[in-house]
Design a protein around this motif. Sequence first.
Motif, short mmCIF file in Angstrom:
data_model
loop_
_atom_site.label_atom_id
_atom_site.label_comp_id
_atom_site.label_asym_id
_atom_site.label_seq_id
_atom_site.Cartn_x
_atom_site.Cartn_y
_atom_site.Cartn_z
N MET A 147 0.76 -1.09 -0.07
CA MET A 147 -0.03 -0.01 0.04
C MET A 147 0.76 1.08 0.12
SD MET A 147 -3.01 -1.06 2.53
CE MET A 147 -3.73 0.41 2.47
N ALA A 148 1.99 1.17 0.63
CA ALA A 148 2.93 2.47 0.77
C ALA A 148 3.58 2.60 -0.58
CB ALA A 148 3.81 2.33 1.83
N GLN A 149 3.85 1.42 -1.37
CA GLN A 149 4.33 1.68 -2.78
C GLN A 149 3.20 2.31 -3.56
OE1 GLN A 149 6.84 -1.51 -4.16
NE2 GLN A 149 6.49 -0.87 -6.15
N GLN A 150 1.92 1.84 -3.25
CA GLN A 150 1.01 2.38 -4.22
C GLN A 150 0.78 3.94 -3.86
OE1 GLN A 150 -2.83 -0.08 -4.59
NE2 GLN A 150 -1.81 -1.13 -3.32
N GLY A 172 7.81 -5.64 -5.00
CA GLY A 172 7.17 -5.32 -3.88
C GLY A 172 5.65 -5.61 -3.86
N LEU A 173 5.27 -5.67 -5.13
CA LEU A 173 3.71 -5.60 -5.32
C LEU A 173 3.30 -6.96 -5.55
CD1 LEU A 173 3.11 -2.48 -7.69
CD2 LEU A 173 2.77 -2.53 -5.20
N ASP A 174 2.17 -7.37 -5.13
CA ASP A 174 1.62 -8.65 -5.23
C ASP A 174 1.17 -8.94 -6.74
OD1 ASP A 174 -0.89 -7.52 -5.12
OD2 ASP A 174 -1.27 -8.22 -3.08
N ALA A 175 0.47 -10.11 -7.29
CA ALA A 175 -0.04 -10.25 -8.60
C ALA A 175 -1.05 -9.20 -8.93
CB ALA A 175 -0.08 -11.69 -8.80
N LEU A 176 -2.05 -8.92 -7.96
CA LEU A 176 -3.13 -8.25 -8.05
C LEU A 176 -2.69 -6.73 -8.30
CD1 LEU A 176 -6.33 -7.93 -8.12
CD2 LEU A 176 -6.07 -7.36 -5.68
#
Length: 322
Positions: A147-150, A172-176
């Motif tokens: 979330m912080a990366q988003q 660092g992001l999941d597949a979704l």
Amino acid sequence: MTGNGPQAASGQLAIEARGLVKRFEGVTAVDGVDLAVPSGSVYGILGPNGAGKTTTLRMMLGIIDPDSGYRRILGAERPHDVAHAIGYLPEERGLYPSMKATEAIAFLGALRGLPLREGRRRAHELLERHGLGHAASRQIRQLSKGMAQQVQILGTLVHRPRLVVFDEPFSGLDALNQGRLEAMMRGLAEEGTTVIFSTHVIAHAERLCDEVAIIAGGKVPFAGPVDLARDRIPAQVRLETRAADGPWRLALPAEARREGQFWHFALPDTGIEPLLRALIAGEAGILSLSIERAGLHDAFVAIAGAAAARALGDQTPEEMAR
């Protein structure tokens, strides 16, 4: 493919670099890199970690100066003159932990000249649009890493830049959320924004990019359309016949190999039609025939070499198909 925005049709270049060289303590990190990034396109810089991707991006953005070479970004020879029109997500993420998400986005916009009040308004809008409205008043330290990366990605976009530069944005992001970021990048290009990103993940480059630069050992052995890279390797034919042998076998290329019930060989330069006629005339009894173009993974191996491909670490044709 993407990159159909209004700027893409103009044929103008958002980024142009010629002969960029950068050395650190006598070691050449980037060695004569040439790039030409069309406006309104999605452009990937593809290579293993340590290949020179980040150094190349930093030189183009003016964060560091090249030891030699030429660069032009959004028509300016001095990158800082157009910094307000650029969004940049560095590989090393960093937000103030005590800042609330809205304030962090507004702050990043302010660094590019966006008034804080307008930045807060846009931050709320962006968070809601991307399903993060519930995080607006939460501190960065209270958010998950993803979330912080988003939030930082939204801060990269809040001032509505003409050029967005992402350095390894999917880490660092999941597949979704990787899928959401891919959709966001396509949307930016469709609106005419130029998107350039570095990655060591071939699947992202193959799905997203109009053009790529393949970089290995600080050099760029290929830069251009993805289809042109894939065309470095002839398309492959897979043939299954009812007859095990016969005069039709003479029509197959000399390098054709049989694996189980299938024949495999490169598509002849003359195309598939003469081969089909010979197979039919020779009563081969065609059960199945398919032509498969090379993927970007195979093209990368052919262009950069097997060692560079192995350095990518996690890329196989099977993973690319997921």
